[in-house]
Motif scaffolding. Structure first.
Motif, short mmCIF file in Angstrom:
data_model
loop_
_atom_site.label_atom_id
_atom_site.label_comp_id
_atom_site.label_asym_id
_atom_site.label_seq_id
_atom_site.Cartn_x
_atom_site.Cartn_y
_atom_site.Cartn_z
N ASP A 1 0.81 -1.22 0.00
CA ASP A 1 0.00 0.00 0.00
C ASP A 1 0.84 1.27 0.00
N GLY A 2 2.16 1.12 -0.11
CA GLY A 2 3.05 2.27 -0.19
C GLY A 2 3.54 2.80 1.14
N GLU A 3 3.01 2.24 2.25
CA GLU A 3 3.43 2.68 3.57
C GLU A 3 4.71 1.95 4.00
N SER A 4 5.39 2.51 5.00
CA SER A 4 6.64 1.90 5.48
C SER A 4 6.35 0.63 6.27
N LEU A 5 7.39 -0.19 6.45
CA LEU A 5 7.25 -1.45 7.19
C LEU A 5 7.10 -1.18 8.68
N TYR A 6 6.74 -2.23 9.42
CA TYR A 6 6.66 -2.15 10.87
C TYR A 6 7.29 -3.42 11.45
N PRO A 7 7.72 -3.41 12.71
CA PRO A 7 8.52 -4.52 13.27
C PRO A 7 7.86 -5.89 13.15
N GLU A 8 6.57 -6.00 13.42
CA GLU A 8 5.91 -7.31 13.38
C GLU A 8 5.94 -7.91 11.98
N LEU A 9 5.80 -7.07 10.96
CA LEU A 9 5.84 -7.57 9.59
C LEU A 9 7.23 -8.13 9.26
N VAL A 10 8.26 -7.38 9.62
CA VAL A 10 9.63 -7.83 9.35
C VAL A 10 9.92 -9.13 10.10
N TYR A 11 9.45 -9.21 11.34
CA TYR A 11 9.65 -10.42 12.14
C TYR A 11 8.98 -11.62 11.47
N ARG A 12 7.77 -11.43 10.98
CA ARG A 12 7.04 -12.52 10.33
C ARG A 12 7.76 -12.98 9.07
N VAL A 13 8.26 -12.05 8.29
CA VAL A 13 8.98 -12.39 7.06
C VAL A 13 10.19 -13.27 7.39
N VAL A 14 10.97 -12.84 8.37
CA VAL A 14 12.19 -13.56 8.72
C VAL A 14 11.87 -14.95 9.27
N THR A 15 10.96 -15.02 10.22
CA THR A 15 10.66 -16.32 10.83
C THR A 15 10.07 -17.29 9.82
N ARG A 16 9.24 -16.79 8.89
CA ARG A 16 8.63 -17.66 7.88
C ARG A 16 9.70 -18.39 7.08
N TYR A 17 10.75 -17.69 6.69
CA TYR A 17 11.75 -18.30 5.83
C TYR A 17 12.83 -19.04 6.62
N LEU A 18 13.15 -18.58 7.82
CA LEU A 18 14.13 -19.33 8.62
C LEU A 18 13.60 -20.70 8.99
N LYS A 19 12.30 -20.82 9.15
CA LYS A 19 11.71 -22.12 9.48
C LYS A 19 11.94 -23.15 8.38
N THR A 20 12.15 -22.69 7.16
CA THR A 20 12.32 -23.63 6.04
C THR A 20 13.70 -24.26 6.01
N VAL A 21 14.67 -23.68 6.72
CA VAL A 21 16.04 -24.20 6.63
C VAL A 21 16.68 -24.48 7.99
N SER A 22 16.04 -24.06 9.09
CA SER A 22 16.69 -24.18 10.40
C SER A 22 15.74 -24.74 11.44
N THR A 23 16.33 -25.48 12.38
CA THR A 23 15.56 -26.02 13.51
C THR A 23 15.80 -25.21 14.78
N LEU A 24 16.43 -24.06 14.66
CA LEU A 24 16.67 -23.21 15.82
C LEU A 24 15.35 -22.88 16.52
#
Length: 302
Positions: free
Chosen positions: A210-233
């Motif tokens: 929507d053209g607005e800047s990011l917020y912490p929860e969104l960035v956190y969700r992006v990172v955790t979604r993809y780290l789950k695919t390669v790591s068991t941390l």
């Protein structure tokens, strides 16, 4: 009244974060409640070393963690220093307190092969969001910046002509971070699809659909979604990628001072924790590779 004055001091004069101020507020009012319960009143002038020691003992008996107790005592120490400075009391009662030892945990991080799998083999999909999310992961790993620093990046802060980021860190301290050819290519791809598909007047580098800047929860969700695919941390967060960056740099012989500057640490001690990661990796490699590393006993043992 003294506590409120102290909290105003650390917030507006020392410029500590609102999170730190809230923690100190809770700690000081907890100590005040303890003093009222034990002595019937709370007066900074009457607090002595034994009272503080007894409070610490009560925290230990209450199964409060060593790290939390240390923070509470730190809050109390800062408070009494403030009162001495303001001449409310003549000397601080916080002297010679024996705190429970803190077992330092090594930061969690991903191994190089896990990051290679994530960045080279993972299907992020197509379109603006996919390109943006892949760049977010790569930017964390390639530069070691904090989540707030990534969110706060302005478009003018990302200079592909000389391959550097201008990052604004804690307490508005700025630093320059170089980056490589791969990241430059991904930045150019992101800018091209962002400017073509998203209508925005935002000054920020990363934006939403929507053209607005990011917020912490969104960035956190992006990172955790993809780290789950390669790591068991157990822990998966943007800060894990910051740790991963530091570990990768030191494992590939980067100087400790260089890593300190890239991370924006004010003290070398903060960076040195990552040398322990490197040592642990060396130990693990040795145990896996050396034929006698796991043998027990003397020379005659089979």
């Amino acid at each position: 009244m003294c506590i409120k004055s102290f909290l105003s001091y650390i917030r507006y004069e020392k410029n500590l974060s609102s999170h730190t101020v809230l923690s100190y507020k809770n700690d000081l009012f907890q100590f005040k409640a303890y003093m009222v319960r034990e002595t019937g009143t709370f007066s900074p002038e009457s607090v002595d070393l034994d009272m503080v020691r007894n409070w610490v003992v009560s925290l230990v008996e209450g199964n409060i963690s060593s790290r939390t107790i240390s923070r509470k005592v730190s809050a109390l120490r800062s408070f009494f220093k403030f009162l001495v400075k303001r001449k409310v009391i003549s000397s601080t009662p916080i002297r010679g307190i024996q705190l429970p030892k803190i077992r330092k945990q090594l930061p969690a991080f991903l191994r190089q092969e896990e990051m290679d799998l994530l960045l080279d083999e993972t299907d992020f999909g197509d379109g603006f969001r996919a390109v943006r999310d892949r760049l977010i992961i790569n930017l964390f790993y390639s530069t070691g910046i904090r989540s707030a620093e990534l969110i706060g990046l302005k478009d003018i802060d990302v200079d592909v002509s000389i391959s550097v980021l201008k990052v604004t860190g804690k307490r508005n301290k700025q630093r320059i971070i170089p980056f490589g050819e791969e990241l430059r290519t991904w930045i150019e791809e992101y800018r091209e699809i962002r400017d073509r598909e998203i209508s925005s007047n935002s000054e920020f580098f990363f934006i939403k659909e929507d053209g607005e800047s990011l917020y912490p929860e969104l960035v956190y969700r992006v990172v955790t979604r993809y780290l789950k695919t390669v790591s068991t941390l157990t822990k998966k967060s943007p800060h894990v990628l910051r740790h991963t960056f530091a570990s990768a740099m030191l494992n590939n012989e980067a100087g400790l001072n260089s890593v300190k500057e890239l991370l924006g640490h004010s003290s070398l001690a903060s960076t040195e924790v990552y040398t322990h990661i490197s040592i642990e990796e060396l130990k693990q490699s040795y145990k896996q590779a050396h034929p006698r590393a796991e043998r027990k006993g003397g020379r005659y043992e089979n």
